[in-house]
Enzyme design. Sequence first.
Site, short mmCIF file in Angstrom:
data_model
loop_
_atom_site.label_atom_id
_atom_site.label_comp_id
_atom_site.label_asym_id
_atom_site.label_seq_id
_atom_site.Cartn_x
_atom_site.Cartn_y
_atom_site.Cartn_z
N LYS A 22 0.83 -1.22 0.00
CA LYS A 22 0.00 0.00 0.00
C LYS A 22 0.86 1.26 0.00
O LYS A 22 0.65 2.15 -0.82
CB LYS A 22 -0.91 0.00 1.24
N ASP A 308 3.78 0.58 12.23
CA ASP A 308 2.52 0.09 11.65
C ASP A 308 2.22 -1.36 12.04
O ASP A 308 1.18 -1.90 11.68
CB ASP A 308 2.54 0.24 10.11
C1 UD1 Z 1 4.21 6.78 6.78
C2 UD1 Z 1 3.17 5.70 6.64
C3 UD1 Z 1 2.57 5.38 7.99
C4 UD1 Z 1 3.67 5.03 9.01
C5 UD1 Z 1 4.76 6.10 9.02
C6 UD1 Z 1 5.96 5.70 9.87
C7 UD1 Z 1 2.36 6.14 4.40
C8 UD1 Z 1 1.25 6.60 3.55
N1 UD1 Z 1 2.16 6.17 5.72
O1 UD1 Z 1 3.54 7.93 7.29
O2 UD1 Z 1 1.69 4.29 7.83
O3 UD1 Z 1 3.11 4.92 10.29
O4 UD1 Z 1 5.25 6.35 7.70
O5 UD1 Z 1 6.52 4.52 9.40
O6 UD1 Z 1 3.39 5.73 3.92
N2 UD1 Z 1 7.03 14.14 11.25
C9 UD1 Z 1 7.24 15.48 11.54
N3 UD1 Z 1 7.09 16.37 10.52
C10 UD1 Z 1 6.75 15.99 9.26
C11 UD1 Z 1 6.54 14.61 8.99
C12 UD1 Z 1 6.69 13.73 10.02
O7 UD1 Z 1 7.55 15.85 12.66
O8 UD1 Z 1 6.64 16.84 8.38
C13 UD1 Z 1 7.18 13.15 12.34
C14 UD1 Z 1 5.84 12.47 12.68
O9 UD1 Z 1 5.09 13.21 13.62
C15 UD1 Z 1 6.30 11.15 13.21
C16 UD1 Z 1 7.60 10.86 12.44
O10 UD1 Z 1 7.99 12.10 11.87
O11 UD1 Z 1 6.62 11.26 14.57
C17 UD1 Z 1 7.48 9.85 11.33
O12 UD1 Z 1 6.44 10.22 10.44
P1 UD1 Z 1 6.51 9.88 8.88
O13 UD1 Z 1 7.58 8.87 8.65
O14 UD1 Z 1 6.59 11.16 8.12
O15 UD1 Z 1 5.09 9.25 8.62
P2 UD1 Z 1 4.25 9.33 7.28
O16 UD1 Z 1 5.16 9.40 6.11
O17 UD1 Z 1 3.17 10.36 7.39
#
Ligand code: UD1
Length: 427
Positions: A22, A308
Amino acid sequence: MDKFVINGRNKLYGEISVSGAKNAAVAIIPAVVLADEPCVIENLPKIKDVSVILSILKHMGAEVTFIDGDESRVRIDPTGITSHKVTCDKLVGDMRASYYLLGALLGKFGKALVPFPGGCSFCERPINLHLKAFETLGAACNILPTHIELMSDKLEGRQIYFDVVSVGATMNAMLAAVKVPGKTVIDRAAKEPHIVDLANFLNSMGANIKGAGTDVIKIRGVERLHSCTYSIIPDQIEAGTYMAAVAAAGGNVLIKDVIPEHLDSITAKLRDTGTIVEEYDEAVRVIREDELKSCNVKTMPHPGFPTDMQPQFVALLSTAHGRSRVMECVWESRFSYIPQLRKMGADIIENGNIAHIYGKQDLCGAKVHALDLRAGAAMVIAALAAYGTTEISDIRYIERGYEKIIEKLSSIGADIRRVTYKENVDE
Ligand code: UD1
């Protein structure tokens, strides 16, 4: 409305196949926007998030055709996409990964106007790092009341440093940078298998990306991206969920169409519980005969244990002998589903980002909700191990990410069915 009704305690035997990933699919599909020619994507999972992102692309002007009517093979012709504006707010708000349109449109047009993304809201999900990456490349980012706007006169390859490891920001930076003149270096990049899959897909279209899967990704901008045919990797989390399901219910199941190395951290923790995991070239066999043992789990970015899989493991460890400790280190809070497990008799105490689980073998069926995709998967796992009948409502979350979950689990002996009910009547 539909719910799952599961009668637990059936041991699971047989074979099950894992679908395409996914989280790779929802990035690779928007990446097609960057191409000047049609692309064919294979091994697509047949799930709600994929149909939503395909609908968004269609709405933007792409031609989307399933090959021979097979929903796992799609031809996407992006040449009809002529605007940087995405106007289908409702569809974009249906999923988190619609934020990849920001990077893809910025990379294609040098600007983007995209409604706020939606998706699973187990906690606050910022996108500041995505915006930081776009700004580093030379874009101005405006947060409007309902949209995110990116504008630029000229984008230039630069060094992007992330102080938090982010899957989404790494992918979005790759999408934005792939056609930007010069060299972009992404420091402290995420290393998840779907990061490598997106890089491989972009390289198949003619991009020049090196280092995906390590901390440093180097991108030399190219002028154009051409057509390609690409097959998406198997879903690490779907595979892990079925591995945990077999461990919870007991039995012996061959889980096929996987990349065993992507499952290393999950396999290691399952082995800690006394579950046997045998690895083959493209399959793993999971055998659980004896009582499960407790273990401690800490979620981390790849190659650590995936967040996840955290809810599914908390459900599993609720049925293990002894005390386990699960520490969530990726998201600020991801335990909101625990009261649902308590309804089934689980003995869990949360303390900040740590769940202390006092395992027992006698979970019992209850009426519970799927609060989000992986929390829903955790309910299914608990239900498979529990005495009696569990009813899981809000299954739309589960169906966002698991292809044919009823058919797959039934085929290995689970007693699970889908029941339609009228809201407010029996809930
Ligand atoms: C993706 C996955 C999600 C998974 C996550 C971590 C998809 C569509 N979703 O989400 O299922 O749980 O990776 O493996 O691929 N963060 C910030 N600022 C940002 C972005 C993230 O502070 O701009 C922080 C978040 O709050 C979190 C951490 O970084 O604590 C990791 O998030 P991130 O890896 O970005 O998650 P997603 O890419 O949204």
